[in-house]
Design a protein around this motif. Structure first.
Motif, PDB file in Angstrom:
ATOM      1  N   PRO A   1      -8.688 -36.761   2.676  1.00 53.58           N
ATOM      2  CA  PRO A   1      -9.634 -37.861   2.490  1.00 53.58           C
ATOM      3  C   PRO A   1     -10.870 -37.446   1.678  1.00 53.58           C
ATOM      4  O   PRO A   1     -11.365 -38.239   0.870  1.00 53.58           O
ATOM      5  N   ASP A   2     -11.346 -36.226   1.866  1.00 46.26           N
ATOM      6  CA  ASP A   2     -12.513 -35.768   1.092  1.00 46.26           C
ATOM      7  C   ASP A   2     -12.232 -35.822  -0.405  1.00 46.26           C
ATOM      8  O   ASP A   2     -13.088 -36.235  -1.196  1.00 46.26           O
ATOM      9  N   ARG A   3     -11.025 -35.427  -0.802  1.00 46.44           N
ATOM     10  CA  ARG A   3     -10.654 -35.480  -2.229  1.00 46.44           C
ATOM     11  C   ARG A   3     -10.643 -36.923  -2.730  1.00 46.44           C
ATOM     12  O   ARG A   3     -11.142 -37.221  -3.809  1.00 46.44           O
ATOM     13  N   ILE A   4     -10.095 -37.811  -1.929  1.00 46.21           N
ATOM     14  CA  ILE A   4     -10.054 -39.227  -2.300  1.00 46.21           C
ATOM     15  C   ILE A   4     -11.470 -39.791  -2.365  1.00 46.21           C
ATOM     16  O   ILE A   4     -11.836 -40.480  -3.330  1.00 46.21           O
ATOM     17  N   LEU A   5     -12.283 -39.502  -1.365  1.00 45.85           N
ATOM     18  CA  LEU A   5     -13.656 -40.019  -1.306  1.00 45.85           C
ATOM     19  C   LEU A   5     -14.509 -39.525  -2.468  1.00 45.85           C
ATOM     20  O   LEU A   5     -15.383 -40.248  -2.949  1.00 45.85           O
ATOM     21  N   SER A   6     -14.243 -38.306  -2.919  1.00 40.66           N
ATOM     22  CA  SER A   6     -15.046 -37.746  -4.014  1.00 40.66           C
ATOM     23  C   SER A   6     -14.879 -38.556  -5.300  1.00 40.66           C
ATOM     24  O   SER A   6     -15.795 -38.624  -6.118  1.00 40.66           O
ATOM     25  N   ASN A   7     -13.731 -39.219  -5.466  1.00 36.39           N
ATOM     26  CA  ASN A   7     -13.514 -40.076  -6.638  1.00 36.39           C
ATOM     27  C   ASN A   7     -14.469 -41.268  -6.653  1.00 36.39           C
ATOM     28  O   ASN A   7     -14.710 -41.863  -7.697  1.00 36.39           O
ATOM     29  N   TYR A   8     -14.977 -41.618  -5.486  1.00 35.52           N
ATOM     30  CA  TYR A   8     -15.880 -42.763  -5.350  1.00 35.52           C
ATOM     31  C   TYR A   8     -17.330 -42.322  -5.126  1.00 35.52           C
ATOM     32  O   TYR A   8     -18.204 -43.157  -4.931  1.00 35.52           O
ATOM     33  N   SER A   9     -17.545 -41.014  -5.072  1.00 34.17           N
ATOM     34  CA  SER A   9     -18.853 -40.447  -4.705  1.00 34.17           C
ATOM     35  C   SER A   9     -19.243 -40.849  -3.280  1.00 34.17           C
ATOM     36  O   SER A   9     -20.406 -41.107  -2.995  1.00 34.17           O
ATOM     37  N   TYR A  10     -18.245 -40.910  -2.401  1.00 31.21           N
ATOM     38  CA  TYR A  10     -18.464 -41.219  -0.995  1.00 31.21           C
ATOM     39  C   TYR A  10     -18.286 -39.950  -0.173  1.00 31.21           C
ATOM     40  O   TYR A  10     -17.657 -38.984  -0.609  1.00 31.21           O
ATOM     41  N   GLY A  11     -18.798 -40.013   1.045  1.00 30.53           N
ATOM     42  CA  GLY A  11     -18.648 -38.904   1.974  1.00 30.53           C
ATOM     43  C   GLY A  11     -17.938 -39.355   3.242  1.00 30.53           C
ATOM     44  O   GLY A  11     -17.442 -40.484   3.344  1.00 30.53           O
ATOM     45  N   ARG A  12     -17.933 -38.471   4.212  1.00 33.14           N
ATOM     46  CA  ARG A  12     -17.223 -38.739   5.468  1.00 33.14           C
ATOM     47  C   ARG A  12     -17.831 -39.908   6.247  1.00 33.14           C
ATOM     48  O   ARG A  12     -17.120 -40.598   6.974  1.00 33.14           O
ATOM     49  N   ALA A  13     -19.120 -40.133   6.103  1.00 34.14           N
ATOM     50  CA  ALA A  13     -19.747 -41.273   6.791  1.00 34.14           C
ATOM     51  C   ALA A  13     -19.158 -42.586   6.281  1.00 34.14           C
ATOM     52  O   ALA A  13     -18.933 -43.517   7.057  1.00 34.14           O
ATOM     53  N   HIS A  14     -18.892 -42.643   4.984  1.00 34.03           N
ATOM     54  CA  HIS A  14     -18.264 -43.837   4.408  1.00 34.03           C
ATOM     55  C   HIS A  14     -16.861 -44.015   4.986  1.00 34.03           C
ATOM     56  O   HIS A  14     -16.449 -45.121   5.315  1.00 34.03           O
ATOM     57  N   HIS A  15     -16.149 -42.901   5.098  1.00 30.92           N
ATOM     58  CA  HIS A  15     -14.792 -42.943   5.635  1.00 30.92           C
ATOM     59  C   HIS A  15     -14.805 -43.467   7.070  1.00 30.92           C
ATOM     60  O   HIS A  15     -14.017 -44.352   7.432  1.00 30.92           O
ATOM     61  N   ARG A  16     -15.692 -42.928   7.886  1.00 30.52           N
ATOM     62  CA  ARG A  16     -15.743 -43.364   9.286  1.00 30.52           C
ATOM     63  C   ARG A  16     -16.088 -44.850   9.383  1.00 30.52           C
ATOM     64  O   ARG A  16     -15.497 -45.578  10.185  1.00 30.52           O
ATOM     65  N   ALA A  17     -17.027 -45.300   8.576  1.00 31.14           N
ATOM     66  CA  ALA A  17     -17.403 -46.719   8.603  1.00 31.14           C
ATOM     67  C   ALA A  17     -16.215 -47.591   8.211  1.00 31.14           C
ATOM     68  O   ALA A  17     -15.895 -48.570   8.902  1.00 31.14           O
ATOM     69  N   VAL A  18     -15.548 -47.244   7.126  1.00 28.79           N
ATOM     70  CA  VAL A  18     -14.391 -48.018   6.668  1.00 28.79           C
ATOM     71  C   VAL A  18     -13.294 -48.008   7.733  1.00 28.79           C
ATOM     72  O   VAL A  18     -12.683 -49.036   8.025  1.00 28.79           O
ATOM     73  N   HIS A  19     -13.064 -46.853   8.340  1.00 25.71           N
ATOM     74  CA  HIS A  19     -12.025 -46.737   9.368  1.00 25.71           C
ATOM     75  C   HIS A  19     -12.295 -47.693  10.525  1.00 25.71           C
ATOM     76  O   HIS A  19     -11.406 -48.453  10.944  1.00 25.71           O
ATOM     77  N   PHE A  20     -13.512 -47.656  11.062  1.00 29.62           N
ATOM     78  CA  PHE A  20     -13.787 -48.450  12.258  1.00 29.62           C
ATOM     79  C   PHE A  20     -13.991 -49.932  11.956  1.00 29.62           C
ATOM     80  O   PHE A  20     -13.712 -50.770  12.812  1.00 29.62           O
ATOM     81  N   VAL A  21     -14.427 -50.276  10.763  1.00 28.52           N
ATOM     82  CA  VAL A  21     -14.473 -51.695  10.394  1.00 28.52           C
ATOM     83  C   VAL A  21     -13.033 -52.214  10.292  1.00 28.52           C
ATOM     84  O   VAL A  21     -12.735 -53.327  10.724  1.00 28.52           O
ATOM     85  N   ASN A  22     -12.147 -51.397   9.767  1.00 29.09           N
ATOM     86  CA  ASN A  22     -10.734 -51.779   9.690  1.00 29.09           C
ATOM     87  C   ASN A  22     -10.133 -51.945  11.090  1.00 29.09           C
ATOM     88  O   ASN A  22      -9.358 -52.863  11.324  1.00 29.09           O
TER      89      ASN A  22
END
Length: 170
Positions: free
Chosen positions: A41-62
């Protein structure tokens, strides 16, 4: 029955008296496993300039479409300022939609957009693939034991939140 069967068949008695060295190895295994679990996920997020906080937010909103900002704050355990920064970016980039509450106009309900759902799927697919491979390699008894260990490590309040999420997906 499970306790007795596991102790007898897996030598569980010895697990009750782990040495500091055995515990250190377990702690280190958790650190390295977490690195592996977050690497894709870190590799994927780096394409968007996002970090793990973005991932957690997206995960739990989903996981809970329409969840409120306050509920997300409670789940993530971050400051309101920190979450607002993350949500602002996700909303501006068209991944999350914030809607005013129908009953309480002060509430903001969060939903993933199609673009947000696509990112969440990409991130989750990568983690599911890693988990699936690890679970297959470890076997069903290890999977159950691993879940029990993870749940036993949770603080009681976090365990309640986890069980609430678990029940909502059943």
């Amino acid at each position: 029955m499970v306790d007795g069967a596991m102790k007898g068949s897996l030598g569980g008695e010895g697990l009750l008296f782990l040495t500091d060295e055995q515990l250190r190895k377990g702690i280190e295994a958790m650190f390295f496993a977490y690195r592996g679990f977050t690497a894709d996920p870190d590799r994927i997020l780096s394409n968007y300039s996002y970090g793990r906080a973005h991932h957690r937010a997206v995960h739990f909103v989903n996981r809970a479409p329409g969840t409120t900002v306050n509920n997300l704050l409670a789940i993530l355990g971050v400051t309101k300022q920190s979450l607002n920064r993350v949500l602002r970016t996700l909303i501006e980039d068209g991944l999350v939609e914030s809607r005013v509450g129908t009953q309480d106009k002060r509430e903001r309900h969060l939903f993933l957009t199609e673009k947000g759902e696509a990112l969440e799927r990409e991130l989750s697919d990568a983690q599911r693939e890693r988990m699936r491979a690890a679970y297959r390699a470890a076997g069903p008894e290890a999977v159950q034991g691993f879940r029990q260990v993870l749940e036993a490590m949770m603080d009681p309040e976090l365990n309640r939140k986890f069980n609430t999420l678990k029940e909502s997906s059943s």
